[in-house]
Design a protein around this motif. Sequence first.
Motif, PDB file in Angstrom:
ATOM      1  N   ASN A   1       0.883  -1.225   0.163  1.00  0.00           N
ATOM      2  CA  ASN A   1      -0.004   0.042   0.368  1.00  0.00           C
ATOM      3  C   ASN A   1       1.105   1.435  -0.476  1.00  0.00           C
ATOM      4  O   ASN A   1       1.835   1.232   0.525  1.00  0.00           O
ATOM      5  N   GLY A   2       0.514   2.052  -0.647  1.00  0.00           N
ATOM      6  CA  GLY A   2       1.264   3.299  -0.821  1.00  0.00           C
ATOM      7  C   GLY A   2       0.413   5.031  -2.051  1.00  0.00           C
ATOM      8  O   GLY A   2      -0.774   4.536  -1.947  1.00  0.00           O
ATOM      9  N   THR A   3       1.830   5.448  -1.718  1.00  0.00           N
ATOM     10  CA  THR A   3       1.211   6.771  -2.563  1.00  0.00           C
ATOM     11  C   THR A   3       2.423   6.339  -3.919  1.00  0.00           C
ATOM     12  O   THR A   3       3.215   6.145  -3.720  1.00  0.00           O
ATOM     13  N   ILE A   4       1.899   7.330  -5.406  1.00  0.00           N
ATOM     14  CA  ILE A   4       2.617   7.692  -6.083  1.00  0.00           C
ATOM     15  C   ILE A   4       2.893   8.996  -6.860  1.00  0.00           C
ATOM     16  O   ILE A   4       1.730   9.987  -6.476  1.00  0.00           O
ATOM     17  N   SER A   5       4.221   9.611  -7.061  1.00  0.00           N
ATOM     18  CA  SER A   5       4.410  11.008  -7.739  1.00  0.00           C
ATOM     19  C   SER A   5       5.980  10.377  -8.640  1.00  0.00           C
ATOM     20  O   SER A   5       6.386   9.367  -8.762  1.00  0.00           O
ATOM     21  N   PRO A   6       5.744  11.892  -9.218  1.00  0.00           N
ATOM     22  CA  PRO A   6       6.715  11.641 -10.249  1.00  0.00           C
ATOM     23  C   PRO A   6       8.053  11.890 -10.026  1.00  0.00           C
ATOM     24  O   PRO A   6       7.944  12.836  -9.009  1.00  0.00           O
ATOM     25  N   ASP A   7       8.893  11.940 -10.201  1.00  0.00           N
ATOM     26  CA  ASP A   7      10.216  11.757 -10.406  1.00  0.00           C
ATOM     27  C   ASP A   7      10.463  12.873 -10.625  1.00  0.00           C
ATOM     28  O   ASP A   7      11.260  13.312 -11.919  1.00  0.00           O
ATOM     29  N   PRO A   8      10.993  14.245 -10.415  1.00  0.00           N
ATOM     30  CA  PRO A   8      11.971  15.614 -10.408  1.00  0.00           C
ATOM     31  C   PRO A   8      12.792  15.408 -10.835  1.00  0.00           C
ATOM     32  O   PRO A   8      12.757  16.199 -12.018  1.00  0.00           O
ATOM     33  N   ASN A   9      13.505  14.172 -11.376  1.00  0.00           N
ATOM     34  CA  ASN A   9      14.631  14.426 -11.563  1.00  0.00           C
ATOM     35  C   ASN A   9      15.056  13.369 -12.419  1.00  0.00           C
ATOM     36  O   ASN A   9      16.055  13.339 -13.826  1.00  0.00           O
TER      37      ASN A   9
END
Length: 314
Positions: free
Chosen positions: A57-65
């Motif tokens: 279970n968790g969340t997802i975000s874009p990789d800024p790099n």
Amino acid sequence: MKNNQVLIGEIKVLENGVMTVETEYSEDDFTIDWSDVKSMKTETDFIIMLSHKYRFNGTISPDPNNEDYLIIYPDQGSKMFAKSLDIVYLKSLEAGFWDRVSANIDAGFSLTKASNTKQVTVSGAVSYLYTRLNIDSYINTLYNVVQDTIATSRNNYGANIKVFFNRSWYILGASDFLKSDEQNLALRTTIQSGAGRNIVRNHKMYLVSAVGFALNTERYDHEEQVSEQSIETFGEVELNIYGIKNVRLSSKFQYFASITEENRNRVNLTLDSKFDLPKDFYIGGNITYNFDSKDDTEGAKSDYVVKSTVGWSF
């Protein structure tokens, strides 16, 4: 999206290579080919499954790099980096019990005037999926009526439970019940227990295999109606393909070798195909084959059903 469009809404589910998104500005949900998604960000926790066997279970975000990667923040443990196609399943943890349930039902009917023959087939399945738990049940029935009398019937139903570990392994329990006039079988009850492994799972297909032991109890249609029991080992392979637009293909092969009866083996094989139609309807075809080497009954050693159907999933 890869065409630089942006969607803001509620991710209902990502499954079988297709993501469903509900937005405020559309009456109908969007269905998106997962390979067209470039990046994403979630604000709530999801059940996340990755192609390299992780489930959490968790969340997802874009990789800024690096725009080719996403950052996954599990509820427990360190953050992970993955490409979008590494994610094979998403479901919101805020969803209720019924949001984790999927089901389908289909039916077929044929009529032959010359012999006054009618044949009816009905099939259905219900599945519940959570982070480390998968429960599914199924039923398949066939009635063949000649001259307004039930000449033959075949009924098969059962349930499976899988409990998953962090990576690719799971333990399973299953029950299967079969009645077949062709095989002179009043009832065969098979209880299975074993362990399995996800071999391949991505946005186009998944392949799993399992081995274990089974307790087989049988009653045949003869005067004595005595129940017979045997202990078996089993091996099974299941393949699902969904990377073809609007088409889903699935197959399952099971082999049982008896420990308590010499030179006895059984085979179960199912092949399913579905072509998606609008409004969650579909047309499908199914082949079911059963073989039993046991030769001390009056029934046939093998039995098969070939059918075409119209169905609905929900």
